[in-house]
Design a protein around this motif. Structure first.
Motif, PDB file in Angstrom:
ATOM      1  N   VAL A   1      -1.484   5.389   3.220  1.00 21.99           N
ATOM      2  CA  VAL A   1      -2.513   4.682   3.452  1.00 21.99           C
ATOM      3  C   VAL A   1      -2.165   3.571   4.540  1.00 21.99           C
ATOM      4  CG1 VAL A   1      -4.046   2.940   2.246  1.00 21.99           C
ATOM      5  CG2 VAL A   1      -3.422   5.284   1.012  1.00 21.99           C
ATOM      6  N   ASP A   2      -0.915   2.942   4.365  1.00 17.48           N
ATOM      7  CA  ASP A   2      -0.576   1.818   5.098  1.00 17.48           C
ATOM      8  C   ASP A   2      -0.478   2.163   6.570  1.00 17.48           C
ATOM      9  OD1 ASP A   2       0.524  -0.643   5.503  1.00 17.48           O
ATOM     10  OD2 ASP A   2       2.338  -0.075   5.828  1.00 17.48           O
TER      11      ASP A   2
ATOM     12  N   ALA B   1      -6.016   2.719  -2.681  1.00 15.99           N
ATOM     13  CA  ALA B   1      -5.084   2.067  -2.564  1.00 15.99           C
ATOM     14  C   ALA B   1      -4.906   1.531  -3.947  1.00 15.99           C
ATOM     15  CB  ALA B   1      -5.152   0.772  -1.623  1.00 15.99           C
TER      16      ALA B   1
ATOM     17  N   LEU C   1       0.869  -1.160  -0.088  1.00 17.58           N
ATOM     18  CA  LEU C   1       0.028   0.054   0.105  1.00 17.58           C
ATOM     19  C   LEU C   1       0.915   1.134   0.266  1.00 17.58           C
ATOM     20  CD1 LEU C   1      -2.482  -1.171   2.906  1.00 17.58           C
ATOM     21  CD2 LEU C   1      -2.921  -1.299   0.234  1.00 17.58           C
ATOM     22  N   PRO C   2       0.342   2.276  -0.424  1.00 19.84           N
ATOM     23  CA  PRO C   2       1.132   3.531  -0.314  1.00 19.84           C
ATOM     24  C   PRO C   2       1.309   3.921   1.118  1.00 19.84           C
ATOM     25  CG  PRO C   2      -0.826   3.894  -1.912  1.00 19.84           C
ATOM     26  CD  PRO C   2      -0.786   2.534  -1.338  1.00 19.84           C
TER      27      PRO C   2
ATOM     28  N   GLN D   1      -8.656   0.230  -3.902  1.00 18.08           N
ATOM     29  CA  GLN D   1      -9.074   0.536  -2.391  1.00 18.08           C
ATOM     30  C   GLN D   1      -8.580  -0.718  -1.613  1.00 18.08           C
ATOM     31  OE1 GLN D   1     -13.440   0.792  -2.590  1.00 18.08           O
ATOM     32  NE2 GLN D   1     -13.588   2.932  -2.673  1.00 18.08           N
ATOM     33  N   VAL D   2      -8.496  -0.077  -0.202  1.00 21.37           N
ATOM     34  CA  VAL D   2      -8.444  -1.374   0.862  1.00 21.37           C
ATOM     35  C   VAL D   2      -9.257  -0.775   1.896  1.00 21.37           C
ATOM     36  CG1 VAL D   2      -6.561   0.025   1.997  1.00 21.37           C
ATOM     37  CG2 VAL D   2      -6.901  -2.467   2.655  1.00 21.37           C
TER      38      VAL D   2
ATOM     39  N   TYR E   1      -8.916  -6.212   0.398  1.00 18.13           N
ATOM     40  CA  TYR E   1      -8.212  -5.324  -0.578  1.00 18.13           C
ATOM     41  C   TYR E   1      -9.001  -5.503  -2.072  1.00 18.13           C
ATOM     42  CZ  TYR E   1      -3.981  -5.978   2.156  1.00 18.13           C
ATOM     43  OH  TYR E   1      -2.999  -6.077   2.934  1.00 18.13           O
TER      44      TYR E   1
END
Length: 111
Positions: A19-20, A104, A15-16, A52-53, A48
């Motif tokens: 975001v992570d 994501a 993930l970026p 997106q997440v 996932y």
């Protein structure tokens, strides 16, 4: 002391960083709240999706806390700063749910 059932849906991917970190901190706070205010087991879901997440914690809600902390506000701010949304509240079945959906995109394939 909190039992957590974990469910992962979709294929995990990197993930970026923003975001992570947001997902990690949101889950950390949601599980802390579940331990403080809930009873029994918490269900943690990481899903996932394309672009997106989604992360979610659901637990049986006990008596509402008497403190006016900033946990939910902080989770909303983290989700927003990462470009996502967060919804939290008691469900009709008496459980409390925290759900964040964060952008994501899949990493670009290397040539």
């Amino acid at each position: 002391g909190l039992k957590v059932d974990h469910d992962q849906r979709g294929e995990a991917r990197q993930l970026p960083a923003v975001v992570d970190l947001a997902a990690y901190r949101i889950l950390q706070e949601a599980l802390t709240n579940a331990q403080k205010h809930g009873t029994g087991t918490a269900a943690l879901t990481v899903e996932y999706r394309t672009g997106q997440v989604a992360v979610q914690v659901v637990n049986h809600a006990g008596t509402p806390g008497t403190t006016s902390g900033y946990g939910l506000l902080g989770m909303r701010e983290r989700a927003s700063a990462a470009g996502g949304t967060l919804h939290a509240g008691r469900r009709p079945d008496g459980c409390f749910q925290v759900r964040a959906v964060l952008p994501a995109p899949a990493p670009k394939e290397q040539p």
